[in-house]
Design a protein around this motif. Structure first.
Motif, PDB file in Angstrom:
ATOM      1  N   ALA A   1       0.829  -1.204   0.000  1.00 34.88           N
ATOM      2  CA  ALA A   1       0.000   0.000   0.000  1.00 34.88           C
ATOM      3  C   ALA A   1       0.865   1.256   0.000  1.00 34.88           C
ATOM      4  CB  ALA A   1      -0.931   0.006   1.205  1.00 34.88           C
TER       5      ALA A   1
ATOM      6  N   SER B   1       5.797  -7.986   1.674  1.00 33.17           N
ATOM      7  CA  SER B   1       4.392  -7.863   2.061  1.00 33.17           C
ATOM      8  C   SER B   1       4.213  -6.986   3.297  1.00 33.17           C
ATOM      9  CB  SER B   1       3.794  -9.243   2.342  1.00 33.17           C
ATOM     10  OG  SER B   1       3.839 -10.051   1.199  1.00 33.17           O
TER      11      SER B   1
ATOM     12  N   GLU C   1      -4.722 -12.499   5.135  1.00 37.36           N
ATOM     13  CA  GLU C   1      -4.990 -11.552   4.046  1.00 37.36           C
ATOM     14  C   GLU C   1      -3.858 -10.568   3.817  1.00 37.36           C
ATOM     15  OE1 GLU C   1      -9.142 -12.643   5.580  1.00 37.36           O
ATOM     16  OE2 GLU C   1      -7.116 -12.412   6.364  1.00 37.36           O
TER      17      GLU C   1
ATOM     18  N   ASN D   1      -2.789 -10.410  -2.730  1.00 37.38           N
ATOM     19  CA  ASN D   1      -4.058  -9.956  -3.300  1.00 37.38           C
ATOM     20  C   ASN D   1      -4.607  -8.794  -2.484  1.00 37.38           C
ATOM     21  OD1 ASN D   1      -4.177 -12.006  -5.330  1.00 37.38           O
ATOM     22  ND2 ASN D   1      -4.731 -13.470  -3.725  1.00 37.38           N
ATOM     23  N   SER D   2      -5.636  -8.136  -3.020  1.00 43.30           N
ATOM     24  CA  SER D   2      -6.288  -7.031  -2.317  1.00 43.30           C
ATOM     25  C   SER D   2      -7.661  -7.459  -1.833  1.00 43.30           C
ATOM     26  CB  SER D   2      -6.414  -5.810  -3.232  1.00 43.30           C
ATOM     27  OG  SER D   2      -5.127  -5.322  -3.587  1.00 43.30           O
ATOM     28  N   TYR D   3      -8.037  -6.997  -0.655  1.00 46.75           N
ATOM     29  CA  TYR D   3      -9.304  -7.373  -0.033  1.00 46.75           C
ATOM     30  C   TYR D   3      -9.962  -6.155   0.593  1.00 46.75           C
ATOM     31  CZ  TYR D   3      -7.114 -12.047  -0.016  1.00 46.75           C
ATOM     32  OH  TYR D   3      -6.476 -13.213  -0.363  1.00 46.75           O
ATOM     33  N   THR D   4     -11.290  -6.174   0.625  1.00 50.67           N
ATOM     34  CA  THR D   4     -12.040  -5.249   1.467  1.00 50.67           C
ATOM     35  C   THR D   4     -12.470  -6.026   2.697  1.00 50.67           C
ATOM     36  OG1 THR D   4     -12.849  -3.963  -0.412  1.00 50.67           O
ATOM     37  CG2 THR D   4     -14.061  -3.762   1.650  1.00 50.67           C
TER      38      THR D   4
ATOM     39  N   ILE E   1      -7.540   2.824   2.903  1.00 52.10           N
ATOM     40  CA  ILE E   1      -6.565   1.762   2.672  1.00 52.10           C
ATOM     41  C   ILE E   1      -5.671   1.609   3.899  1.00 52.10           C
ATOM     42  CG2 ILE E   1      -4.640   0.996   1.231  1.00 52.10           C
ATOM     43  CD1 ILE E   1      -5.895   2.556  -1.071  1.00 52.10           C
TER      44      ILE E   1
ATOM     45  N   ILE F   1      -9.524  -1.309   2.912  1.00 51.67           N
ATOM     46  CA  ILE F   1      -8.907  -2.173   1.908  1.00 51.67           C
ATOM     47  C   ILE F   1      -7.519  -2.585   2.374  1.00 51.67           C
ATOM     48  CG2 ILE F   1      -7.956  -2.254  -0.435  1.00 51.67           C
ATOM     49  CD1 ILE F   1     -10.224  -0.398  -1.286  1.00 51.67           C
ATOM     50  N   ILE F   2      -7.241  -3.878   2.247  1.00 49.10           N
ATOM     51  CA  ILE F   2      -5.867  -4.386   2.387  1.00 49.10           C
ATOM     52  C   ILE F   2      -5.318  -4.502   0.973  1.00 49.10           C
ATOM     53  CG2 ILE F   2      -4.437  -6.358   3.019  1.00 49.10           C
ATOM     54  CD1 ILE F   2      -6.477  -6.941   5.251  1.00 49.10           C
ATOM     55  N   SER F   3      -4.312  -3.719   0.660  1.00 46.70           N
ATOM     56  CA  SER F   3      -3.746  -3.705  -0.687  1.00 46.70           C
ATOM     57  C   SER F   3      -2.611  -4.707  -0.792  1.00 46.70           C
ATOM     58  CB  SER F   3      -3.231  -2.304  -1.035  1.00 46.70           C
ATOM     59  OG  SER F   3      -2.581  -2.307  -2.284  1.00 46.70           O
ATOM     60  N   GLY F   4      -2.747  -5.604  -1.752  1.00 45.06           N
ATOM     61  CA  GLY F   4      -1.700  -6.598  -1.972  1.00 45.06           C
ATOM     62  C   GLY F   4      -0.736  -6.222  -3.074  1.00 45.06           C
TER      63      GLY F   4
END
Length: 213
Positions: free
Chosen positions: A44, A63, A137, A142-145, A180, A208-211
């Motif tokens: 992020a 990460s 996560e 990957n990205s997740y909400t 984010i 959001i977790i930004s991957g």
């Protein structure tokens, strides 16, 4: 650290080639008091802050990284001093704090104010990080909400003795005005989890977790 997949623990990053330091409860000789471990969501921040583009953690696809440990003794005592670490310890620290400038800045800002030597200060960081477990996560690329309540629930379930008050989540607004996640602050009292003070807690009910993808 590199890309981290299918793990919930920073500890896995420190056991490569058997390089594990002493347990946290044996590492600290400082007085008991609140300490704040600052964990950065590297993808992020690399995406949102172009000035970071040439940092090692951005170039190598980390990460998660640690940006510092506030020991509660005050700030900015180092006056340009550089932390002196053995090659073996530096190899371990590099896996969670790969950037030389970040290591120097956190030592000058927080470590030099404490009664710990540079070696003991960074050992405390690696011990806290080595025992901290984080939701999957954060490590998949990957990205997740996600909902804040679910995320905090995962954190407290994964880490014995942690309460919802032991974690401060920090977010920044993305290009689409989305929240984010950029930082997780984990608070300790000595070697145990404590209650965070001076919290930011600005992520709202969802973020959001930004991957990086």
């Amino acid at each position: 650290m590199g890309k981290v997949n299918k793990t919930t623990s920073f500890g896995a990053l420190l056991i490569i080639q058997g390089l594990m330091l002493t347990p946290a409860n044996a590492a600290s000789t400082a007085k008991a008091g609140q300490r704040v471990l600052m964990v950065e969501m590297t993808p992020a921040l690399c995406s949102m802050q172009p000035t970071r583009a040439r940092m090692r953690q951005c170039l190598e696809g980390y990460s998660l990284t640690v940006s510092g440990l506030d020991m509660g003794y005050g700030e900015r005592c180092g006056r340009g001093s550089e932390p002196r670490l053995t090659p073996l310890q530096l190899k371990v620290v590099n896996r969670i704090m790969p950037d030389t400038t970040v290591r120097s800045q956190t030592w000058q800002r927080y470590g030099a104010c404490s009664p710990l030597s540079a070696s003991r200060y960074f050992r405390q960081i690696t011990n806290y990080a080595g025992e901290l477990k984080l939701p999957n996560e954060l490590n998949t690329g990957n990205s997740y909400t996600v909902s804040k309540s679910r995320f905090i629930s995962q954190m407290t379930r994964l880490n014995s003795g942690m309460s919802s008050n032991s974690v401060d989540l920090i977010c920044q607004e993305g290009s689409r005005r989305q929240s984010i996640l950029t930082d997780i602050h984990v608070c300790y009292e000595g070697s145990s989890f404590g209650t965070c003070h001076n919290v930011v807690d600005n992520c709202g009910s969802q973020f959001i977790i930004s991957g990086g993808r």
